[in-house]
Design a protein around this motif. Structure first.
Motif, PDB file in Angstrom:
ATOM      1  N   ASN A  96      19.594  32.763  -6.661  1.00  0.00           N
ATOM      2  CA  ASN A  96      18.281  32.437  -5.935  1.00  0.00           C
ATOM      3  C   ASN A  96      18.054  33.374  -4.660  1.00  0.00           C
ATOM      4  OD1 ASN A  96      16.755  29.982  -5.149  1.00  0.00           O
ATOM      5  ND2 ASN A  96      18.027  29.954  -3.389  1.00  0.00           N
ATOM      6  N   ASN A  97      18.918  33.999  -4.174  1.00  0.00           N
ATOM      7  CA  ASN A  97      18.680  34.949  -3.155  1.00  0.00           C
ATOM      8  C   ASN A  97      17.973  36.215  -3.790  1.00  0.00           C
ATOM      9  OD1 ASN A  97      22.013  34.449  -1.360  1.00  0.00           O
ATOM     10  ND2 ASN A  97      19.860  33.601  -1.072  1.00  0.00           N
ATOM     11  N   ILE A  98      18.410  36.780  -4.720  1.00  0.00           N
ATOM     12  CA  ILE A  98      17.597  37.927  -5.123  1.00  0.00           C
ATOM     13  C   ILE A  98      16.184  37.481  -5.600  1.00  0.00           C
ATOM     14  CG2 ILE A  98      19.815  39.184  -5.805  1.00  0.00           C
ATOM     15  CD1 ILE A  98      19.312  38.449  -8.905  1.00  0.00           C
ATOM     16  N   ARG A  99      15.972  36.349  -6.120  1.00  0.00           N
ATOM     17  CA  ARG A  99      14.629  35.886  -6.645  1.00  0.00           C
ATOM     18  C   ARG A  99      13.841  35.679  -5.349  1.00  0.00           C
ATOM     19  NH1 ARG A  99      14.529  31.210  -8.460  1.00  0.00           N
ATOM     20  NH2 ARG A  99      12.518  31.506  -9.633  1.00  0.00           N
ATOM     21  N   GLY A 100      14.235  35.181  -4.370  1.00  0.00           N
ATOM     22  CA  GLY A 100      13.500  34.863  -3.076  1.00  0.00           C
ATOM     23  C   GLY A 100      13.148  36.096  -2.410  1.00  0.00           C
ATOM     24  N   MET A 101      14.504  36.992  -2.287  1.00  0.00           N
ATOM     25  CA  MET A 101      14.079  38.220  -1.782  1.00  0.00           C
ATOM     26  C   MET A 101      12.824  39.189  -2.407  1.00  0.00           C
ATOM     27  SD  MET A 101      14.773  41.791  -2.269  1.00  0.00           S
ATOM     28  CE  MET A 101      16.023  41.609  -3.593  1.00  0.00           C
ATOM     29  N   ALA A 102      13.049  39.016  -3.728  1.00  0.00           N
ATOM     30  CA  ALA A 102      11.918  39.789  -4.661  1.00  0.00           C
ATOM     31  C   ALA A 102      10.531  39.167  -4.145  1.00  0.00           C
ATOM     32  CB  ALA A 102      12.204  39.704  -6.191  1.00  0.00           C
ATOM     33  N   GLN A 103      10.497  37.645  -4.096  1.00  0.00           N
ATOM     34  CA  GLN A 103       9.187  37.109  -4.033  1.00  0.00           C
ATOM     35  C   GLN A 103       8.784  37.574  -2.220  1.00  0.00           C
ATOM     36  OE1 GLN A 103      10.393  33.285  -6.718  1.00  0.00           O
ATOM     37  NE2 GLN A 103      10.094  32.964  -4.131  1.00  0.00           N
ATOM     38  N   GLN A 104       9.476  37.586  -1.435  1.00  0.00           N
ATOM     39  CA  GLN A 104       8.996  37.768  -0.035  1.00  0.00           C
ATOM     40  C   GLN A 104       8.738  39.483  -0.175  1.00  0.00           C
ATOM     41  OE1 GLN A 104      11.549  36.558   3.395  1.00  0.00           O
ATOM     42  NE2 GLN A 104      11.534  34.654   2.636  1.00  0.00           N
ATOM     43  N   LEU A 105       9.352  40.403  -1.065  1.00  0.00           N
ATOM     44  CA  LEU A 105       9.044  41.820  -0.989  1.00  0.00           C
ATOM     45  C   LEU A 105       7.420  41.659  -1.514  1.00  0.00           C
ATOM     46  CD1 LEU A 105      12.022  43.608  -2.387  1.00  0.00           C
ATOM     47  CD2 LEU A 105      11.219  43.391  -0.196  1.00  0.00           C
ATOM     48  N   VAL A 106       7.079  41.118  -2.475  1.00  0.00           N
ATOM     49  CA  VAL A 106       5.979  40.795  -2.922  1.00  0.00           C
ATOM     50  C   VAL A 106       4.931  40.362  -1.808  1.00  0.00           C
ATOM     51  CG1 VAL A 106       4.304  40.009  -4.819  1.00  0.00           C
ATOM     52  CG2 VAL A 106       6.690  40.844  -5.104  1.00  0.00           C
ATOM     53  N   GLU A 107       5.221  39.445  -1.472  1.00  0.00           N
ATOM     54  CA  GLU A 107       4.288  38.681  -0.545  1.00  0.00           C
ATOM     55  C   GLU A 107       4.085  39.488   0.734  1.00  0.00           C
ATOM     56  OE1 GLU A 107       5.636  34.570   0.418  1.00  0.00           O
ATOM     57  OE2 GLU A 107       5.651  34.213  -2.014  1.00  0.00           O
ATOM     58  N   LEU A 108       5.119  39.810   1.453  1.00  0.00           N
ATOM     59  CA  LEU A 108       5.245  40.605   2.684  1.00  0.00           C
ATOM     60  C   LEU A 108       5.089  42.034   2.785  1.00  0.00           C
ATOM     61  CD1 LEU A 108       7.844  38.411   4.530  1.00  0.00           C
ATOM     62  CD2 LEU A 108       5.401  38.164   4.579  1.00  0.00           C
ATOM     63  N   TYR A 109       5.327  42.851   1.438  1.00  0.00           N
ATOM     64  CA  TYR A 109       5.540  44.257   1.801  1.00  0.00           C
ATOM     65  C   TYR A 109       5.086  44.872   0.533  1.00  0.00           C
ATOM     66  CZ  TYR A 109       8.824  42.646   5.324  1.00  0.00           C
ATOM     67  OH  TYR A 109       9.091  42.153   6.595  1.00  0.00           O
ATOM     68  N   ALA A 110       3.974  44.261  -0.169  1.00  0.00           N
ATOM     69  CA  ALA A 110       3.394  44.887  -1.091  1.00  0.00           C
ATOM     70  C   ALA A 110       4.376  45.052  -2.463  1.00  0.00           C
ATOM     71  CB  ALA A 110       2.388  45.793  -1.092  1.00  0.00           C
ATOM     72  N   GLY A 111       5.564  44.642  -2.250  1.00  0.00           N
ATOM     73  CA  GLY A 111       6.493  44.910  -3.397  1.00  0.00           C
ATOM     74  C   GLY A 111       7.487  46.143  -3.102  1.00  0.00           C
ATOM     75  N   ALA A 112       7.264  46.663  -1.939  1.00  0.00           N
ATOM     76  CA  ALA A 112       8.110  47.722  -1.409  1.00  0.00           C
ATOM     77  C   ALA A 112       9.388  47.142  -0.523  1.00  0.00           C
ATOM     78  CB  ALA A 112       7.623  48.867  -0.657  1.00  0.00           C
ATOM     79  N   VAL A 113      10.359  47.969  -0.463  1.00  0.00           N
ATOM     80  CA  VAL A 113      11.582  47.552   0.286  1.00  0.00           C
ATOM     81  C   VAL A 113      11.570  48.023   1.758  1.00  0.00           C
ATOM     82  CG1 VAL A 113      13.986  47.842   0.759  1.00  0.00           C
ATOM     83  CG2 VAL A 113      13.325  47.631  -1.638  1.00  0.00           C
ATOM     84  N   PRO A 114      11.161  47.326   2.923  1.00  0.00           N
ATOM     85  CA  PRO A 114      11.151  47.716   4.018  1.00  0.00           C
ATOM     86  C   PRO A 114      12.218  48.654   4.641  1.00  0.00           C
ATOM     87  CG  PRO A 114      11.530  45.599   4.151  1.00  0.00           C
ATOM     88  CD  PRO A 114      11.569  45.716   2.665  1.00  0.00           C
ATOM     89  N   ALA A 115      12.052  49.700   5.143  1.00  0.00           N
ATOM     90  CA  ALA A 115      13.240  50.384   5.770  1.00  0.00           C
ATOM     91  C   ALA A 115      13.471  50.222   7.107  1.00  0.00           C
ATOM     92  CB  ALA A 115      12.910  52.165   5.628  1.00  0.00           C
ATOM     93  N   ASP A 116      13.570  48.906   7.524  1.00  0.00           N
ATOM     94  CA  ASP A 116      13.797  48.476   8.877  1.00  0.00           C
ATOM     95  C   ASP A 116      14.821  47.389   9.024  1.00  0.00           C
ATOM     96  OD1 ASP A 116      12.493  48.046  11.803  1.00  0.00           O
ATOM     97  OD2 ASP A 116      12.618  46.177  10.863  1.00  0.00           O
ATOM     98  N   LEU A 117      15.816  47.528   9.809  1.00  0.00           N
ATOM     99  CA  LEU A 117      16.666  46.470   9.952  1.00  0.00           C
ATOM    100  C   LEU A 117      16.430  44.961  10.069  1.00  0.00           C
ATOM    101  CD1 LEU A 117      19.987  46.215  10.053  1.00  0.00           C
ATOM    102  CD2 LEU A 117      20.005  46.564  12.336  1.00  0.00           C
ATOM    103  N   GLU A 118      15.482  44.893  11.136  1.00  0.00           N
ATOM    104  CA  GLU A 118      15.079  43.571  11.477  1.00  0.00           C
ATOM    105  C   GLU A 118      14.300  42.869  10.164  1.00  0.00           C
ATOM    106  OE1 GLU A 118      16.543  41.987  14.072  1.00  0.00           O
ATOM    107  OE2 GLU A 118      17.056  44.064  14.544  1.00  0.00           O
ATOM    108  N   GLN A 119      13.448  43.660   9.657  1.00  0.00           N
ATOM    109  CA  GLN A 119      12.724  43.099   8.409  1.00  0.00           C
ATOM    110  C   GLN A 119      13.902  42.900   7.006  1.00  0.00           C
ATOM    111  OE1 GLN A 119       9.815  46.083   8.035  1.00  0.00           O
ATOM    112  NE2 GLN A 119       8.304  44.768   9.068  1.00  0.00           N
TER     113      GLN A 119
END
Length: 224
Positions: A96-119
């Motif tokens: 559930n976590n890795i799927r939800g994480m992937a969905q948020q990467l797509v929705e919020l960061y255009a599929g990239a992993v943010p290089a920011d601690l808070e994000q």
DNA sequence: ATCCCGAGGG
DNA sequence: CCCTCTGGAT
């Protein structure tokens, strides 16, 4: 402001001695997880919770073979991902976590992993430990000290008895060590915790740090 | 039986 | 602070 006490200087020196000893013993710390990019490291680190990296490495080829990108993983079926990560334990939450994480990467960061601690910490299934691993290892950013159960347990060997929560331990170690050592120190200490300074059965006779250890010859500390 | 290179929630 | 989630290695 705060003047340096003798005890603090001794603590600082002991931590540095331990740090040097760890560096000599374990060399350049590397993440035991197989990864090719930040996305894979992020997923693998989430999966590594409460199980060994060797077991994670056993399932990631199949996982990334089928879901190589955040976009693909975001569209996966929960049941299929559960099946792939089943052997790692906590399979329902992890899938559930890795799927939800992937969905948020797509929705919020255009599929990239943010290089920011808070994000990173705002993503599902990612706490400070995972975020610091990803930032330090995949991006080379010294954002903090990786504090897992081993680091938590072993900091008491060098005299960090006042800190209790992971946040306090991290803050103390960040003050003690130079930023370029933060992630390496953590990985070396974690290796040490698994191979020599095991929770219930510390191998003190094999320990190269024995002369700087406050608990040499004493019963094991256990967890906590 | 014990513990694992955690995170989320109460 | 506590608890839950879980399979697997030793």
């Amino acid at each position: 402001m705060a003047k340096t006490t003798k005890k603090e200087r001794e603590l600082h020196q002991r931590a540095l001695n331990i740090s040097v000893g760890l560096a000599k013993t374990y060399g350049n710390a590397e993440c035991a997880l197989n990864h090719k990019n930040p996305f894979e490291l992020l997923v693998a680190t989430i999966l590594s919770a409460q199980c060994t990296d060797e077991r994670v490495n056993a399932v990631t080829p199949k996982l990334f073979g089928k879901y190589p990108t955040p976009e693909k993983l975001a569209k996966s079926e929960q049941e299929d991902v559960e099946k792939i990560v089943h052997s790692l334990g906590f399979f329902r939450a992890k899938a559930n976590n890795i799927r939800g994480m992937a969905q948020q990467l797509v929705e919020l960061y255009a599929g990239a992993v943010p290089a920011d601690l808070e994000q990173l910490v705002a993503l599902p299934g990612i706490g400070r430990k995972t975020a610091n691993v990803v930032l330090g290892t995949a991006f080379g950013i010294a954002s903090g000290v990786v504090v897992d159960t081993h680091v938590k347990r072993l900091t008491r060997l060098i005299g960090l008895t006042s800190s209790k929560t992971p946040e306090n331990i991290e803050r103390d170690l960040m003050q003690l060590l130079p930023p370029e050592e933060w992630v390496n120190f953590s990985h070396r200490l974690i290796h040490h915790g698994r191979q020599i300074c095991i929770a219930r059965r510390p191998q003190c006779t094999k320990c190269p740090l024995i002369q700087d250890c406050l608990r040499a010859g004493l019963p094991p500390l256990g967890l906590g």
